[in-house]
Design an enzyme around this catalytic site. Structure first.
Site, PDB file in Angstrom:
ATOM      1  N   CYS A 197     -14.421  -2.521  20.296  1.00  0.00           N
ATOM      2  CA  CYS A 197     -14.432  -2.273  18.850  1.00  0.00           C
ATOM      3  C   CYS A 197     -13.940  -3.528  18.137  1.00  0.00           C
ATOM      4  CB  CYS A 197     -13.523  -1.091  18.496  1.00  0.00           C
ATOM      5  SG  CYS A 197     -13.538  -0.684  16.739  1.00  0.00           S
ATOM      6  N   CYS A 253      -4.418   0.748  19.207  1.00  0.00           N
ATOM      7  CA  CYS A 253      -5.562   1.342  19.909  1.00  0.00           C
ATOM      8  C   CYS A 253      -6.008   0.440  21.062  1.00  0.00           C
ATOM      9  CB  CYS A 253      -6.696   1.551  18.910  1.00  0.00           C
ATOM     10  SG  CYS A 253      -8.258   1.974  19.681  1.00  0.00           S
TER      11      CYS A 253
HETATM   12  N1  SAH Z   1     -13.176   4.169  15.309  1.00  0.00           N
HETATM   13  C1  SAH Z   1     -13.029   5.500  14.872  1.00  0.00           C
HETATM   14  C2  SAH Z   1     -13.211   6.513  15.968  1.00  0.00           C
HETATM   15  C3  SAH Z   1     -12.573   6.214  17.305  1.00  0.00           C
HETATM   16  S1  SAH Z   1     -10.800   6.266  17.341  1.00  0.00           S
HETATM   17  C4  SAH Z   1     -11.721   5.694  14.155  1.00  0.00           C
HETATM   18  O1  SAH Z   1     -10.868   4.812  14.225  1.00  0.00           O
HETATM   19  O2  SAH Z   1     -11.575   6.716  13.513  1.00  0.00           O
HETATM   20  C5  SAH Z   1     -10.469   8.003  17.122  1.00  0.00           C
HETATM   21  C6  SAH Z   1      -9.064   8.311  16.624  1.00  0.00           C
HETATM   22  O3  SAH Z   1      -8.094   8.045  17.652  1.00  0.00           O
HETATM   23  C7  SAH Z   1      -8.653   7.474  15.420  1.00  0.00           C
HETATM   24  O4  SAH Z   1      -8.027   8.272  14.444  1.00  0.00           O
HETATM   25  C8  SAH Z   1      -7.672   6.509  16.025  1.00  0.00           C
HETATM   26  O5  SAH Z   1      -6.800   5.973  15.074  1.00  0.00           O
HETATM   27  C9  SAH Z   1      -6.995   7.357  17.068  1.00  0.00           C
HETATM   28  N2  SAH Z   1      -6.318   6.593  18.107  1.00  0.00           N
HETATM   29  C10 SAH Z   1      -6.716   5.446  18.691  1.00  0.00           C
HETATM   30  N3  SAH Z   1      -5.822   5.045  19.616  1.00  0.00           N
HETATM   31  C11 SAH Z   1      -4.829   5.958  19.608  1.00  0.00           C
HETATM   32  C12 SAH Z   1      -3.599   6.085  20.337  1.00  0.00           C
HETATM   33  N4  SAH Z   1      -3.248   5.188  21.238  1.00  0.00           N
HETATM   34  N5  SAH Z   1      -2.821   7.147  20.065  1.00  0.00           N
HETATM   35  C13 SAH Z   1      -3.185   8.067  19.145  1.00  0.00           C
HETATM   36  N6  SAH Z   1      -4.332   8.004  18.430  1.00  0.00           N
HETATM   37  C14 SAH Z   1      -5.140   6.947  18.649  1.00  0.00           C
HETATM   38 FE1  SF4 Z   2     -11.761   0.789  16.575  1.00  0.00          FE
HETATM   39 FE2  SF4 Z   2      -9.715   1.925  17.806  1.00  0.00          FE
HETATM   40 FE3  SF4 Z   2      -9.518   1.256  15.239  1.00  0.00          FE
HETATM   41 FE4  SF4 Z   2     -11.099   3.303  15.931  1.00  0.00          FE
HETATM   42  S1  SF4 Z   2      -8.869   3.190  16.177  1.00  0.00           S
HETATM   43  S2  SF4 Z   2     -11.581   1.607  14.517  1.00  0.00           S
HETATM   44  S3  SF4 Z   2     -11.822   2.554  17.928  1.00  0.00           S
HETATM   45  S4  SF4 Z   2      -9.789  -0.177  16.940  1.00  0.00           S
END
Ligand code: SAH
Ligand code: SF4
Length: 359
Positions: A116, A123
């Site tokens: 991403c 993330c």
């Molecule tokens: N890119 C999109 C969808 C994928 S991430 C987005 O950001 O919405 C899906 C969800 O998981 C998002 O709300 C993101 O902030 C959350 N997320 C990502 N990594 C995470 C983590 N380590 N702990 C908790 N939530 C997380």
């Molecule tokens: Fe990308 Fe992760 Fe952010 Fe979703 S939460 S936009 S997957 S970097």
């Protein structure tokens, strides 16, 4: 033999398949016969496409392929509910797909990109950067893959969440083509209301989604309710500030007459105090909104930790005082790296460790 540049049939929506076939002189009857063989009879090889006109089958063998995703790695959570798959694409890239089975209702979380570009600091996928967009067939392929797993035990898939690796609205065309394949009434016929797309807040994409006829659910990842706090966690917040984002959300909600889900990853001491909750309450007050709070799943590249249960409750209580409903979403399968991008990161770390070091 099909060449590497041949068309993956799963990349095509039914109208696009119709256009390909009509170029070869075959009409809608043949298109629909092929479509139902792929998505109702679950054919995975050309040999299983029996019943098609032999000339059509010959053209398909010569010019197309049925791209399947292979299981590269898989793990099961100790509670048995979560089955996490790392699937391999044709070019060797791997992506995550998570199948959750709960009370007979299966939900799958699928990826839309390998990596991403949005760089959210907590993330695991963001920490990898973007390798490439997925094709529609690679997005649909994840559903076909889990459908095969579910069929073996007589279960059916109910919900699809586009919350795996990647930002779906950064790969808008391919993601929407895939959604069109999933909901096509002659094929998989999934209910659009059982599909949820989660975005980091790509404003032009939200507006475009509002203008198009796809009644899927929208979830917007906020994590901060002031521009400065949000941008520190979500760099995309600098490109699309909160006033533009909230305008787009209101536009979506009014145009589509739909509630919007807002996601808030709760990070201890970072965005989980009563003050943060008040700012969020003020931002969402009066909107048709629902907040999903998700305690952080810690990742190797970020030193934050999840909020304590009492802070989560206090955060929700403040939201309730603004009439903003909320639900705690525990990330199921924490023991198998079920957070977005985490399994891939772990498997890659392990394989790097097991590789001989060069001199
Ligand atoms: N890119 C999109 C969808 C994928 S991430 C987005 O950001 O919405 C899906 C969800 O998981 C998002 O709300 C993101 O902030 C959350 N997320 C990502 N990594 C995470 C983590 N380590 N702990 C908790 N939530 C997380
Ligand atoms: Fe990308 Fe992760 Fe952010 Fe979703 S939460 S936009 S997957 S970097």
């Amino acid at each position: 033999m099909p060449s590497d540049t041949s068309t993956n049939l799963y990349d095509l929506t039914r109208p696009a398949l119709g256009a390909l076939l009509s170029g070869w002189g075959f009409g809608p009857y043949h298109r629909d016969q092929l479509w139902t063989a792929l998505y109702r009879r679950h054919a995975t090889t050309f040999d299983e496409l029996d019943g098609l006109k032999p000339e059509l089958l010959r053209m398909l063998r010569e010019h197309t392929r049925l791209g399947q995703l292979a299981t590269h790695h898989e793990s099961f959570s100790s509670d048995g509910f979560t089955h996490k798959l790392l699937l391999r694409l044709d070019d060797g890239q791997t992506i995550e797909t998570v199948l959750m089975r709960f009370k007979g209702r299966a939900t799958v979380c699928i990826s839309t990109q390998a990596g991403c570009a949005m760089g959210c600091v907590f993330c695991a996928t963001g920490q990898m950067g973007l390798s490439r967009h997925l094709t529609p067939g690679e997005i649909v392929g994840q559903i076909l893959h889990v459908n095969r797993i579910l069929r073996a035990s007589g279960e059916t898939l109910r919900n699809v969440v586009l919350m795996g690796m990647g930002e779906p609205l950064h790969n808008y065309e391919h993601t929407m083509s895939a959604v069109d394949v999933l909901v096509d009434a002659l094929g998989l016929a999934m209910g659009p209301r059982f599909i949820t797309l989660s975005t980091v807040g790509v404003v032009p994409g939200i507006r475009r989604l509002a203008d198009e006829e796809r009644p899927i659910h929208l979830a917007v990842s906020l994590h901060g309710a002031t521009d400065a706090e949000r941008a520190a966690l979500v760099p995309a917040g600098r490109r699309w500030p909160l006033d533009e984002l909230m305008d787009a959300c209101r536009y979506y909600s009014e145009k589509r007459k739909r509630r919007i889900f807002f996601e808030w990853t709760l990070i201890s001491g970072r965005n989980d105090t009563a003050e943060h909750a008040h700012t969020l309450g003020l931002l969402l007050r009066g909107m048709d909104a629902h907040v999903n709070v998700i305690p952080l799943n810690p990742t190797v590249g970020y030193d934050g930790g999840p909020s304590r249960p009492e802070s989560v409750r206090a955060f929700q209580d403040v939201l309730t005082s603004y009439d903003v409903p909320s639900t705690v979403r525990q990330r199921r399968g924490i023991d198998i790296d079920a957070g977005c991008g985490q399994l891939k990161a772990t498997v890659e770390r392990r394989s790097r460790r097991s590789l001989p070091t060069s001199a």
